[in-house]
Design an enzyme around this catalytic site. Sequence first.
Site, PDB file in Angstrom:
ATOM      1  N   TYR A  20       0.748  -1.249   0.067  1.00  0.00           N
ATOM      2  CA  TYR A  20      -0.049  -0.017   0.092  1.00  0.00           C
ATOM      3  C   TYR A  20       0.704   1.328  -0.138  1.00  0.00           C
ATOM      4  CZ  TYR A  20      -3.016   3.466   1.127  1.00  0.00           C
ATOM      5  OH  TYR A  20      -3.823   4.733   1.015  1.00  0.00           O
ATOM      6  N   HIS A  21       0.574   2.205  -0.870  1.00  0.00           N
ATOM      7  CA  HIS A  21       1.043   3.598  -0.713  1.00  0.00           C
ATOM      8  C   HIS A  21       0.189   4.747  -1.172  1.00  0.00           C
ATOM      9  CE1 HIS A  21       1.750   1.792  -4.699  1.00  0.00           C
ATOM     10  NE2 HIS A  21       1.801   2.993  -5.199  1.00  0.00           N
ATOM     11  N   SER A  22       0.041   5.880  -0.698  1.00  0.00           N
ATOM     12  CA  SER A  22      -0.484   6.895  -1.106  1.00  0.00           C
ATOM     13  C   SER A  22       0.107   7.637  -2.013  1.00  0.00           C
ATOM     14  CB  SER A  22      -0.998   7.832   0.116  1.00  0.00           C
ATOM     15  OG  SER A  22      -2.014   6.848   0.859  1.00  0.00           O
TER      16      SER A  22
END
Length: 157
Positions: free
Chosen positions: A118-120
């Site tokens: 996950y990454h924003s």
Amino acid sequence: MKHIWAPWRIEYILSEKTKGCILCDKPGEDEDEANYILYRGKHNFVMLNSYPYNPGHLMVAPYRHVGSLESLTAAERNEHFAIISRGLGVLREVFAPAGFNIGANIGRVAGAGIEDHYHSHVVPRWGGDTNYTTVVADIRVVPQALADTYRLLKGRF
Ligand SMILES: [Zn+2]
């Protein structure tokens, strides 16, 4: 027909897709400048996107290899969004954008390039930074080199 010089895209297209996970591997190396890691928190780190949609395109990721937001602990999630918030301030100070996009692509069908970690994304926006090439060709011209962006943002978090 117009030709657009977009070397970072061809580099991406031609690059060997590594077996490992760059969001695990890069923070594990002691090469923050070469890896464009801008900040290391307790649970998350900030890295420049090497294939940016605009100058100052940040990625914020947990150190832990988890595929989705709901897998983060409360402490990881709280710090994650605190860092995103700080990132907006840093980008405002340095680049004075007119707006931002903040988002995440979860799953391959949603457009995730690194789908298991996950990454924003935090993308600064300026009036006129979009044009037809974005729509038709997934190409956007980034006028500022990554190393320059790194130098401008480093130490501000
Ligand atoms: Zn990972």
